[in-house]
Design an enzyme around this catalytic site. Structure first.
Site, PDB file in Angstrom:
ATOM      1  N   CYS A   1      47.881  35.256  49.013  1.00  0.00           N
ATOM      2  CA  CYS A   1      47.177  36.545  48.971  1.00  0.00           C
ATOM      3  C   CYS A   1      46.935  37.133  50.368  1.00  0.00           C
ATOM      4  O   CYS A   1      46.634  38.314  50.490  1.00  0.00           O
ATOM      5  CB  CYS A   1      45.863  36.410  48.213  1.00  0.00           C
ATOM      6  SG  CYS A   1      46.110  35.933  46.497  1.00  0.00           S
TER       7      CYS A   1
ATOM      8  N   HIS B   1      41.629  42.639  50.213  1.00  0.00           N
ATOM      9  CA  HIS B   1      42.418  42.012  49.157  1.00  0.00           C
ATOM     10  C   HIS B   1      41.590  42.076  47.877  1.00  0.00           C
ATOM     11  O   HIS B   1      40.399  41.784  47.872  1.00  0.00           O
ATOM     12  CB  HIS B   1      42.730  40.562  49.520  1.00  0.00           C
ATOM     13  CG  HIS B   1      43.281  39.780  48.366  1.00  0.00           C
ATOM     14  ND1 HIS B   1      44.341  40.234  47.623  1.00  0.00           N
ATOM     15  CD2 HIS B   1      42.894  38.608  47.808  1.00  0.00           C
ATOM     16  CE1 HIS B   1      44.601  39.358  46.656  1.00  0.00           C
ATOM     17  NE2 HIS B   1      43.736  38.371  46.744  1.00  0.00           N
TER      18      HIS B   1
ATOM     19  N   ASN C   1      44.456  41.086  40.377  1.00  0.00           N
ATOM     20  CA  ASN C   1      44.807  40.479  41.660  1.00  0.00           C
ATOM     21  C   ASN C   1      46.333  40.419  41.763  1.00  0.00           C
ATOM     22  O   ASN C   1      46.967  39.616  41.079  1.00  0.00           O
ATOM     23  CB  ASN C   1      44.192  39.079  41.755  1.00  0.00           C
ATOM     24  CG  ASN C   1      44.468  38.407  43.093  1.00  0.00           C
ATOM     25  OD1 ASN C   1      45.349  38.829  43.844  1.00  0.00           O
ATOM     26  ND2 ASN C   1      43.728  37.355  43.381  1.00  0.00           N
TER      27      ASN C   1
HETATM   28  N1  COA Z   1      36.341  34.345  29.086  1.00  0.00           N
HETATM   29  C1  COA Z   1      35.187  33.827  28.664  1.00  0.00           C
HETATM   30  N2  COA Z   1      34.629  32.732  29.204  1.00  0.00           N
HETATM   31  C2  COA Z   1      35.265  32.173  30.253  1.00  0.00           C
HETATM   32  C3  COA Z   1      36.484  32.663  30.745  1.00  0.00           C
HETATM   33  C4  COA Z   1      37.029  33.808  30.118  1.00  0.00           C
HETATM   34  N3  COA Z   1      38.188  34.377  30.514  1.00  0.00           N
HETATM   35  N4  COA Z   1      36.891  31.904  31.770  1.00  0.00           N
HETATM   36  C5  COA Z   1      35.952  30.948  31.934  1.00  0.00           C
HETATM   37  N5  COA Z   1      34.977  31.106  31.027  1.00  0.00           N
HETATM   38  C6  COA Z   1      33.765  30.305  30.829  1.00  0.00           C
HETATM   39  C7  COA Z   1      33.897  28.903  31.384  1.00  0.00           C
HETATM   40  O1  COA Z   1      34.519  28.050  30.457  1.00  0.00           O
HETATM   41  C8  COA Z   1      32.452  28.561  31.639  1.00  0.00           C
HETATM   42  O2  COA Z   1      31.865  28.170  30.415  1.00  0.00           O
HETATM   43  P1  COA Z   1      30.742  27.014  30.364  1.00  0.00           P
HETATM   44  O3  COA Z   1      29.605  27.520  31.185  1.00  0.00           O
HETATM   45  O4  COA Z   1      30.452  26.930  28.906  1.00  0.00           O
HETATM   46  O5  COA Z   1      31.397  25.801  30.952  1.00  0.00           O
HETATM   47  C9  COA Z   1      31.815  29.868  32.073  1.00  0.00           C
HETATM   48  O6  COA Z   1      32.701  30.901  31.576  1.00  0.00           O
HETATM   49  C10 COA Z   1      31.655  30.007  33.558  1.00  0.00           C
HETATM   50  O7  COA Z   1      32.867  29.618  34.171  1.00  0.00           O
HETATM   51  P2  COA Z   1      33.068  29.739  35.738  1.00  0.00           P
HETATM   52  O8  COA Z   1      34.449  29.271  36.087  1.00  0.00           O
HETATM   53  O9  COA Z   1      31.915  29.095  36.445  1.00  0.00           O
HETATM   54  O10 COA Z   1      32.975  31.326  35.912  1.00  0.00           O
HETATM   55  P3  COA Z   1      32.902  32.182  37.226  1.00  0.00           P
HETATM   56  O11 COA Z   1      31.729  33.035  37.219  1.00  0.00           O
HETATM   57  O12 COA Z   1      33.148  31.357  38.457  1.00  0.00           O
HETATM   58  O13 COA Z   1      34.165  33.144  37.050  1.00  0.00           O
HETATM   59  C11 COA Z   1      36.360  33.377  37.952  1.00  0.00           C
HETATM   60  C12 COA Z   1      35.473  32.611  37.003  1.00  0.00           C
HETATM   61  C13 COA Z   1      37.754  32.772  37.955  1.00  0.00           C
HETATM   62  C14 COA Z   1      36.419  34.813  37.493  1.00  0.00           C
HETATM   63  C15 COA Z   1      35.730  33.331  39.360  1.00  0.00           C
HETATM   64  O14 COA Z   1      35.406  31.994  39.702  1.00  0.00           O
HETATM   65  C16 COA Z   1      36.625  33.870  40.425  1.00  0.00           C
HETATM   66  O15 COA Z   1      36.951  35.030  40.431  1.00  0.00           O
HETATM   67  N6  COA Z   1      36.985  33.016  41.403  1.00  0.00           N
HETATM   68  C17 COA Z   1      37.812  33.411  42.498  1.00  0.00           C
HETATM   69  C18 COA Z   1      39.228  33.359  42.042  1.00  0.00           C
HETATM   70  C19 COA Z   1      40.103  34.064  43.007  1.00  0.00           C
HETATM   71  O16 COA Z   1      39.786  35.106  43.488  1.00  0.00           O
HETATM   72  N7  COA Z   1      41.255  33.465  43.269  1.00  0.00           N
HETATM   73  C20 COA Z   1      42.256  34.024  44.056  1.00  0.00           C
HETATM   74  C21 COA Z   1      41.860  34.025  45.477  1.00  0.00           C
HETATM   75  S1  COA Z   1      43.020  34.971  46.338  1.00  0.00           S
END
Ligand code: COA
Length: 315
Positions: free
Chosen positions: A114, A242, A272
């Site tokens: 990225c 980004h 993204n």
């Molecule tokens: N829909 C509904 N629930 C979802 C889900 C979805 N698409 N994806 C995950 N969940 C659930 C999980 O299972 C978890 O459930 P639990 O509490 O029962 O275990 C809960 O939502 C929270 O999950 P978590 O992974 O902690 O969520 P989050 O707030 O961190 O959001 C992302 C997840 C991926 C959106 C977030 O972590 C993110 O954007 N991270 C950065 C990723 C990124 O930018 N990567 C590229 C970098 S260039």
């Protein structure tokens, strides 16, 4: 001293749109969850026969037109991508062929996930400042959908496909003011695509850990960029980040004391798009008239590796 400036911008998005509503029918998720946690409503998806080089060439043609140059004027092609059409040759050589450039100029791909566009822009700027090149095509292009597991709900909701491009040319006045690049390979396993016997697998990511690392690291790169140029937060007209997650964008804007209307946000419509996201966002804001000549833009990115970096640019 020779300087480089952005002479033109262009971008391209595949026509097919994958909305959160359609994702609701594919994995256990909701539009509300995706939008609240990421700011994404939809993303563009390439067709099975539409490859990264196709997207890149479309964006490049628009950047060439916008700069008012001929393709034959280009003396270096850099394509930042994580999703090349083939293991080799590079996407950059395919773009050279698709643009009909027959001047034997060098062409290379840059892999910094990225952060790839910022790495590519920095490389092009340094080649120009060293006197090696006069007119460089820098493209960020990715077809992330081709390495996405559409059964992994914590991951597949994020990614989109697209391409953005700039023409960087020599100039008297500073355009690219400074660039700052970093990497730390200790975090390889947090965000990666393993390769198995059949070839590349799909994206594996520890989303929550990546999120925290991204926010902290981008915080530091903002400080580093301002300090290197003896500039204040108020000197920045536009943040073109980004586009990973609206919450990461808001954290960086807060760090800069910047209102969100000074942040170019495309994550809602594009998701993204990895290396494509910054040049795509830049082109959107240039096309709609928000970014004007003379504006000071901070671009920043964070990605797998980890890699991260920034570019301070007077447009
Ligand atoms: N829909 C509904 N629930 C979802 C889900 C979805 N698409 N994806 C995950 N969940 C659930 C999980 O299972 C978890 O459930 P639990 O509490 O029962 O275990 C809960 O939502 C929270 O999950 P978590 O992974 O902690 O969520 P989050 O707030 O961190 O959001 C992302 C997840 C991926 C959106 C977030 O972590 C993110 O954007 N991270 C950065 C990723 C990124 O930018 N990567 C590229 C970098 S260039």
């Amino acid at each position: 001293m020779i300087n480089s400036r952005i002479a033109g911008t262009g971008s391209y998005l595949p026509t097919k749109i994958l909305s959160n509503k359609v994702l609701e029918t594919m994995v256990d998720t909701t539009d509300e969850w995706i939008f609240t946690r990421t700011g994404i409503r939809q993303r563009h998806i390439s067709s099975s026969d539409e490859m990264t080089s196709d997207l890149a060439a479309h964006a490049a043609k628009k950047a060439i037109a916008s700069a008012g140059i001929n393709a034959a004027d280009i003396d270096l092609i850099i394509v930042a991508t994580t999703t090349p059409d083939k293991v080799f040759p590079s996407v950059a050589t395919m773009v050279q062929q698709k643009l009909g450039i027959s001047n034997n100029c060098p062409a290379l791909d840059m892999q910094a996930v990225c952060s790839g566009f910022v790495y590519g822009l920095s490389t092009a700027d340094n080649f120009i400042k060293a006197g090696a090149n006069k007119c460089v095509l820098v493209v960020g292009a990715d077809t992330m959908s081709k390495i996405t597991d559409y059964t992994d709900r914590g991951n597949c909701i994020l990614w989109g496909d697209g391409a953005g491009a700039v023409i960087l040319q020599t100039s008297q006045e500073p355009g690219v003011i400074s660039t700052h690049l970093h990497a730390n390979g200790n975090y390889e396993a947090m965000l990666h695509v393993p390769r198995n016997a059949e070839g590349p697998d799909t994206i594996a990511m520890e989303g929550n850990a990546v999120f925290k690392m991204a926010v902290n690291t981008l915080d530091q790169i903002v400080d580093e960029t301002l300090a290197a140029n003896n500039m204040q937060k108020s000197d920045i007209d536009w943040l073109v980040p980004h586009q990973a997650n609206i919450r990461i964008l808001k954290a960086t804007a807060k760090k800069l004391n910047m209102a969100m209307d000074k942040v170019v946000v495309t994550v809602d419509k594009h998701g993204n798009t990895s290396a494509a996201s910054i040049p795509l966002a830049l082109d959107v804001a240039v096309q709609d008239g928000r970014i004007k000549r003379g504006d000071v833009i901070l671009m920043e990115a964070f990605g797998g590796g980890f890699t991260w970096g920034s570019a301070l640019v007077k447009y």
